[in-house]
Design an enzyme around this catalytic site. Structure first.
Site, PDB file in Angstrom:
ATOM      1  N   SER A 178      -9.294   2.055   2.421  1.00 35.67           N
ATOM      2  CA  SER A 178      -8.327   2.791   1.641  1.00 35.67           C
ATOM      3  C   SER A 178      -7.256   1.916   0.983  1.00 35.67           C
ATOM      4  CB  SER A 178      -7.640   3.837   2.532  1.00 35.67           C
ATOM      5  OG  SER A 178      -6.952   3.223   3.609  1.00 35.67           O
ATOM      6  N   LYS A 185       0.844  -1.195   0.000  1.00 37.59           N
ATOM      7  CA  LYS A 185       0.000   0.000   0.000  1.00 37.59           C
ATOM      8  C   LYS A 185       0.882   1.249   0.000  1.00 37.59           C
ATOM      9  CE  LYS A 185      -3.771   2.052   2.724  1.00 37.59           C
ATOM     10  NZ  LYS A 185      -4.652   1.850   3.896  1.00 37.59           N
ATOM     11  N   SER A 212     -10.320  -0.251   6.225  1.00 41.91           N
ATOM     12  CA  SER A 212      -9.484  -0.030   5.041  1.00 41.91           C
ATOM     13  C   SER A 212      -8.836  -1.281   4.481  1.00 41.91           C
ATOM     14  CB  SER A 212      -8.407   1.011   5.352  1.00 41.91           C
ATOM     15  OG  SER A 212      -8.992   2.275   5.562  1.00 41.91           O
TER      16      SER A 212
END
Length: 482
Positions: free
Chosen positions: A155, A80, A179
Site C-alpha cells: 500500500s 505515506k 506494503s
C-alpha cells in the site's frame, strides 16, 4: 541540480551541514522535480510546499546560528498518507474523510521532525491501505515510473513511485502485508519493514489494534541506500538493535518452493546471490512453518470479518459494502473503490472460525519459537514476488481471488509479517524488459544490525538503487489511462 535527486538522505544531510547546499535549495529543487513528474506517476497527493519552503529557510537560519542538532537537518522527505501530520489530511482514500484534518503528529512524524526533517507532502495509498496496488476513488491510481502501464505496488505505492524518480531524499512507509516490500521491489528502491513492535504504530491510519496484527505491522524507509534505511530505523525504533558482526551470520538462500511460483529471472538472481557470498551462504531447506504463513496471515487480517473497516467506510453493514461493489462494477463509479469492497466481502467470507483462531494462535506461539531458533545468526534471502511489476490489476487479481490463489503468491511476503520479522528489500537487477527485481533479506528481531550489514554487501555487489530518469526532461511518456 539533477545530482540532488540521486543523493541519499545521508549524503544530503552532510552537504547541508557543511554548507555545500542549503536546505532551501534542496527543498526547492525537489518541489520543482515533483511538479514535473507527478502528473505522470500520480504519487504525491497532498503537497505542503509552502510550509516546506518556510521550514527550510528556518533550518538554514538555525544552522548558521549553530543550533542545528538533528541527523536529518533540513533534509526533504516524503510521507505515506497513512500517518498523521498535524494540519494535513489523512483520508485513507475515502471521499467521506476528505475534510478530516490531522490534529497531531504520529509518533514517527514527531521523531523525524525532532531530527530536522522537512516534510514535502503525503503520497498515495489504496483505500484504507487494504490492497497491494495503489488506487482509490479520491486520488486515483499511482503508476510505476519505469512503465506507466504497470503497478507501483501497495500500500506504500505512492512512496515507492516517488522514490523511484528521486522525488525526495527518503520516504516513509508501513507494511502489514508487503506494503513496503511490494513497492520497493516493483519500483526498484530500498525498503525496510521493522519487526514485531520495534516501531510505534501510534498515529497510523487505520489504527492497528488486534495484537497479532500489531506484531505483523512494521514501519520503515523507502530509500535510495541501505544506510538511509538503517538511519531511519535508528530514528524510529523504540529500542536500538545491539551491535553485531555480519561475518558471524550465515546467508540462507533456499531453492524455489514447489508451492510458491518464482519466475526464472528471480531464480537466477537468488542463485547469483548465493554464489557471490560463498562460503558464507547456504542452499538450505525452507524455514519452519513456511507453508502455513500465508494462511495464518489471511486469518489474522480477517479476524473480525472486516467489521472495523466497514465502520470506517461509513457503511451500514455489509449490505452497503455489497451495493457499493455492485455500483462500481455496473456503473463504473462508486464512493468506495471495488478493490476495497471486494476485499471486505472476502474478509467476511473467509474469516477464521473460533476453533481455527485458537489453533492458529497456538501455532503462532510454537512456530515463533521455531522461527527464532532457525534465524539465530542467520539472514534468510527470499523473493518478494514471482515477477517484476505486472500490469495494473494483476497483483490484485492474484491475491484477492475467490480461489485463494494468495496461498501460492503471498508466502514469501507473508512470512515476515506472520512471524513479526525484520525485512530489508534490495534491488538486485532487472527482468528482460528492464523492470526492477528486488530480493528481501529477513532476520529475527534484535538482529537488525547484521541485517543492514548484509544489506550493504548485497547492495554493493548487485544493482542497488538506480533512479528512473525518464522524466528529467520535459518530454517523456504520456500518462497511462486511469
Amino acid at each position: 541540480m539533477r545530482e540532488l535527486f540521486d543523493m541519499d538522505a545521508s549524503t544530503l544531510a552532510e552537504k547541508i551541514r557543511s554548507g555545500e547546499i542549503t536546505s532551501a535549495e534542496a527543498v526547492d529543487g525537489y518541489i520543482r522535480h515533483i511538479e514535473r513528474v507527478n502528473p505522470r506517476i500520480r504519487a504525491m497527493i497532498e503537497p505542503r510546499f509552502d510550509e516546506a519552503r518556510r521550514e527550510a529557510e528556518e533550518r538554514d537560519r538555525l544552522l548558521k546560528e549553530g543550533r542545528a542538532k538533528g541527523r536529518l537537518w533540513g533534509v526533504p522527505i516524503s510521507m505515506k498518507e497513512a500517518f498523521f501530520v498535524k494540519g494535513m489530511h489523512t483520508t485513507g482514500g475515502l471521499p467521506r474523510r476528505r475534510e478530516e484534518v490531522d490534529r497531531e503528529d504520529a509518533e514517527i512524524v514527531r521523531r523525524l521532525k525532532e531530527e530536522g526533517a522537512v516534510i514535502l507532502g503525503k503520497t498515495n495509498t489504496p483505500a484504507l491501505c487494504y490492497c497491494q496496488e495503489t488506487e482509490n476513488t479520491l486520488f486515483g491510481r499511482t503508476n510505476n515510473p519505469w512503465d506507466l502501464s504497470r503497478t507501483a505496488g501497495g500500500s506504500s505505492g505512492g512512496e515507492g513511485a516517488l522514490m523511484a524518480v528521486g522525488g525526495a531524499a527518503v520516504g516513509i512507509g508501513s507494511d502489514i502485508g508487503g506494503s513496503i516490500r511490494f513497492p520497493a521491489h516493483f519500483n526498484g528502491v530500498i525498503g525496510f519493514k521493522s519487526g514485531n513492535r520495534r516501531v510505534s504504530p501510534a498515529g497510523a491510519f487505520p489504527e492497528v489494534k488486534e495484537p497479532h496484527q500489531v506484531s505483523m505491522f512494521g514501519i520503515g524507509a523507502l530509500a535510495k541506500s541501505v544506510r538511509d534505511a538503517e538511519l531511519i530505523n535508528e530514528i524510529l525504533a523504540i529500542q536500538k538493535p545491539p551491535p553485531a558482526d555480519a561475518d558471524a551470520f550465515q546467508l540462507v538462500v533456499p531453492p524455489p518452493h514447489p508451492d510458491a511460483p518464482v519466475g526464472e529471472e528471480t531464480v537466477e538472481y537468488l542463485d547469483a546471490v548465493r554464489r557471490e557470498f560463498t562460503p558464507r551462504s547456504s542452499h538450505a531447506e525452507y524455514p519452519p512453518r513456511f507453508e502455513r504463513a500465508a494462511q495464518m496471515w489471511q486469518w489474522i487480517m480477517s479476524h473480525d470479518g472486516g467489521e472495523e473497516l466497514v465502520r470506517l467506510c461509513g457503511e451500514k453493514g455489509f449490505s452497503g459494502i455489497f451495493l457499493e461493489y455492485v455500483k462500481a462494477r455496473l456503473k463504473g463509479r462508486a464512493d468506495l473503490h471495488p478493490y476495497l469492497t471486494w476485499a471486505l466481502l472476502g474478509t467476511r467470507l473467509f474469516r477464521p472460525s473460533g476453533k481455527e483462531w485458537v489453533r492458529m494462535s497456538e501455532e503462532l506461539r510454537e512456530g515463533g519459537r521455531e522461527v527464532e531458533a532457525f534465524l539465530r545468526n542467520r539472514v534468510l534471502v527470499f523473493p518478494v514476488y514471482h515477477c517484476a511489476a505486472p500490469e495494473h490489476g494483476k497483483v490484485y487479481a492474484e491475491l484477492f481471488s475467490i480461489r485463494k490463489t494468495f496461498l501460492r503468491y503471498l508466502p514469501y511476503v507473508a512470512y515476515a509479517n506472520t512471524f513479526g520479522l525484520s525485512s530489508l528489500t534490495i534491488p538486485v537487477g532487472t527482468d528482460r524488459s528492464g523492470l526492477p527485481i528486488g530480493l528481501q533479506l529477513i532476520t529475527a528481531v534484535g538482529q537488525e544490525t547484521a541485517l543492514f550489514q548484509w544489506g550493504r554487501r548485497v547492495e554493493a555487489a548487485f544493482r542497488g538503487y538506480v533512479r528512473c530518469r525518464k522524466y528529467d526532461d520535459e518530454g517523456g511518456d504520456e500518462p497511462g489511462e486511469g
